[in-house]
Design an enzyme around this catalytic site. Structure first.
Site, PDB file in Angstrom:
ATOM      1  N   CYS B  35     -10.176  15.163  11.765  1.00 54.70           N
ATOM      2  CA  CYS B  35     -11.026  16.120  11.067  1.00 54.70           C
ATOM      3  C   CYS B  35     -10.421  16.553   9.735  1.00 54.70           C
ATOM      4  CB  CYS B  35     -11.260  17.366  11.910  1.00 54.70           C
ATOM      5  SG  CYS B  35     -12.168  17.023  13.404  1.00 54.70           S
ATOM      6  N   ASP B  37      -7.956  18.772   9.262  1.00 52.62           N
ATOM      7  CA  ASP B  37      -7.094  19.955   9.324  1.00 52.62           C
ATOM      8  C   ASP B  37      -6.832  20.390  10.761  1.00 52.62           C
ATOM      9  OD1 ASP B  37      -9.661  20.991   9.603  1.00 52.62           O
ATOM     10  OD2 ASP B  37      -9.671  21.821   7.583  1.00 52.62           O
ATOM     11  N   CYS B 106     -11.976  26.721   6.891  1.00 52.09           N
ATOM     12  CA  CYS B 106     -10.547  27.001   7.071  1.00 52.09           C
ATOM     13  C   CYS B 106     -10.360  28.375   7.704  1.00 52.09           C
ATOM     14  CB  CYS B 106      -9.809  26.958   5.732  1.00 52.09           C
ATOM     15  SG  CYS B 106      -9.828  25.335   4.963  1.00 52.09           S
TER      16      CYS B 106
END
Lengths: 392, 284
Positions: B35, B37, B106
């Site tokens: 993916c 991260d 994130c």
């Protein structure tokens, strides 16, 4: 701190001589070359001179050169013209690693009902010539294969490829945007029907491209308008940029040797030192059949954008195959087509040099990059796993 | 170039609390290499006061992933578990002075790691992989469930599939789940569903034999070499209409990204190169 610019496959610095040659056309020489007066007539001759200068760099004749707005337009034009002039043929052969100007146009055409063969590449980014030969059929309108890859610098055996395609009587186009100016490209030797190049990749301004069309090739304009470019591309000529591209081509010929000796030496120094100083790093792309200015290295277990931003702290400009945008799943379509594992694809960095790159700049990158990679690896959960696997 | 705030740069260049922790009281791993991260979060918790006394992280990812993790640990240290439970991805993003919308995932990753670590602390059932998460998997490429999508839609007031992709990656792969994501957005907001544009295409007519041969060839030439490069393997078992049955081999067996591989690497390639109606199932 001055910029260390190692992203020359993205764009290049305008050569000072090129800039000099352009300026009059942005000031006093502003006429429209189509005008029926002396003021315009001179511009027509200046365009012709530039056309000859471009033709000379690829050993073509001036009337085979049409000026476009960019490499993308040249690529799009080549494909669409081939389909329009051979309407009974509804198949295109290309590769999985083309620039998006070809790739996305092909995907677009595929949605419109054309059949597209995307040839795979091996781990080093090379295509299989037998597979190419098998894929070209009587219903193939055009084969489009790049001369050199922008991300890895891999150079394709264009002469052989062109011969295979021509032996089947099919049109052959090559996107040579990354090759022209870095490698000797000779239209007398290579039976290419159409070739794209772009000004800003060889120290001319942005916004100027060329499509070479071999004499006798069936052609349909893509941009439809006036009689410019012999009726092959409408739109008032971008005189300043065309003149600049002419100058740039003339200078590129002079630097061809330098590009393949000195630039190559610096590239090799950068590449070899980084690969030996940094563990779990690897080269992406064929070691030998490659542009002299390009190296693409994966630093495993870390992510490319983070590397780039830490390099940017030292004003070092490079690029990455990482696509750390959530909308994109493929780190780089080129690296994934080559089968580069995710562990490595996300942490790939491309350095592309130019004749302006100095030894000091390369030494600076060699000094600064290893601690950057180390710093990010210390933060990476995968690096920890890897290290413990190695020690157990 | 991303328009990161000074705070994002500060936390990226000088990350707080990065590193390992011995015997953490709470521990969570989220994300994975494919993916792009991943975050490992470790917490020390005072059992008497329920106060988080220390937090450490390790992150694989871009600048905003590292900055989000760093800021998360700062937010956590000194808070009670009850206070920590209230932290949302918005809090993480706000503390960074905002994130570009394409990077909001994130902050969501940070919030998910926190949630998972606290669940582990309380001995709640820890899902082994995405398939056992709460809810039903909607985005098969990234393994995102309907309840995760509904959560980001609700908490961040999202209205488009593009926004959802930016916040939790769902829908960023093959695109097959876009209608379902639109349904979830509609359910959360109670609005009217907008029909997605369907691309107009012409299909090649193939005989069944031709189709099976093409599937076999695509697996051999396009898919298997890539999987072998990652230490895995694949065999074609059977083709029933548009259903392609395959068996995964090597490291793919039991890999937590196997579903991702199946949907992305296998199914999307077959759809691209053979037939857009193909779906792939694994034979165990």
């Amino acid at each position: 701190m001055s910029v260390i610019y190692l992203d020359n496959n993205a764009t290049t610095e305008i050569d000072p001589q090129v800039l000099e040659s352009i300026l009059p056309y942005l000031k006093s020489e502003y006429g429209n070359p189509s005008g029926m007066y002396t003021f315009a007539g001179k511009l027509k001759r200046d365009l012709d001179k530039a056309r000859s200068q471009v033709a000379a760099l690829i050993n073509a004749s001036a009337e085979e050169i049409i000026f476009t707005s960019c490499g993308t337009e040249s690529d799009n034009t080549a494909l669409v013209s081939a389909l329009e002039t051979y309407p009974e043929k509804r198949h295109i052969v290309t590769t999985r690693v083309e620039h998006s100007a070809i790739l996305n146009m092909c995907k677009h055409l595929s949605r419109k009902g054309y059949a597209i063969t995307f040839l795979p590449v091996d781990r080093e980014g090379m295509i299989d010539l037998d597979e190419l030969a098998d894929s070209v059929t009587p219903s193939t309108a055009v084969v489009s294969i790049m001369y050199a890859n922008n991300e890895t610098g891999v150079v394709y055996p264009i002469e052989q490829i062109a011969q295979i395609v021509k032996s089947k009587g099919v049109l052959f186009h090559t996107d040579a945007v990354q090759a022209v100016g870095k490698l000797p490209v000779d239209m007398n030797k290579i039976p290419v029907d159409m070739l794209s190049l772009s000004g800003h990749k060889l120290h001319a301004p942005k916004g100027i491209g060329v499509l070479y069309i071999r004499k006798g090739t069936r052609f349909q304009p893509y941009i439809i308008g006036g009689h410019q470019e012999d009726g092959r591309r409408g739109g008032t000529e971008n005189v300043a940029s065309i003149v600049g591209l002419g100058t740039a081509c003339e200078i590129a010929a002079k630097y061809m040797n330098h590009e393949n000796t000195e630039v190559r030496r610096l590239r090799d120094k950068l590449e070899n030192t980084l690969l030996s100083k940094i563990s779990s790093s690897m080269l992406n792309g064929h070691k030998l059949s490659r542009l002299p200015n390009t190296t693409n290295i994966s630093f495993e277990f870390i992510e490319g954008e983070a590397i780039l931003l830490l390099l940017d702290e030292h004003r070092i400009c490079a690029s990455s195959g990482s696509a750390c945008t959530s909308g994109s799943i493929e780190p780089s379509h080129v690296l994934r087509a080559m089968g580069v594992p995710f562990t490595a694809a996300h942490g790939s960095i491309r350095f592309s040099l130019s004749r302006y790159t100095t030894e000091q700049e390369i030494d600076k990158v060699i000094e600064l990059l290893p601690p950057i990679v180390n710093r990010l690896r210390q933060m990476s959960p995968f690096w920890h796993e890897q290290a413990s696997q190695l020690s157990s | 170039m991303w328009d990161y705030t000074k705070k994002v740069y500060d936390h990226f260049l000088n990350p707080r609390n990065v590193g390992d922790m011995e015997n953490p009281d709470a521990y969570a791993e989220v994300g994975n290499m494919a993916c792009g991260d991943a975050l490992t979060l470790m917490l020390k918790i005072d059992k008497k006061t329920n106060i988080i006394t220390d937090a450490k992280f390790k992150t694989f990812g871009c600048a905003s992933a590292i900055a989000s993790s760093s800021v998360l640990t700062e937010l956590l240290i000194g808070k009670t578990i009850e206070q920590a439970r209230k932290i949302t991805n918005q809090d993480i993003a706000e503390r960074l002075g905002g994130l570009p919308k394409e990077k909001m995932h994130c902050s969501v990753m940070g919030q998910e790691a926190l949630e998972k670590a606290l669940a582990q602390y309380f001995g709640e059932e820890i899902p082994e992989d995405h398939t056992e998460l709460e809810g039903v998997i909607v985005c098969k490429c990234f393994g995102v469930t309907d309840s995760q999508i509904a959560k980001v839609v609700r908490e961040n007031n999202l209205h488009t599939v593009g926004d959802v992709t930016n916040y939790c990656k769902a829908g960023g792969g093959c695109g097959q789940c876009h209608p379902e994501i639109e349904d979830i957005i509609r359910q959360v907001h109670g609005g009217v569903r907008v029909e997605p544009e369907k691309p107009v295409g012409q299909k090649k007519v193939m005989t069944n034999i031709e189709k099976i041969l093409l599937i076999q060839k695509t697996i051999e030439q396009e898919i298997r070499p890539q999987m072998e490069a990652d230490g895995g393997g694949i065999d074609l078992i059977d083709v029933v209409g548009n259903k392609v049955l395959v068996a995964l081999r090597g490291t793919c067996v039991g890999c937590r990204t196997a579903q991702f591989t199946l949907k992305h690497a296998v199914e999307s390639k077959l759809r691209e190169l053979v037939d857009e109606d193909i779906f792939v199932e694994e034979v165990k």
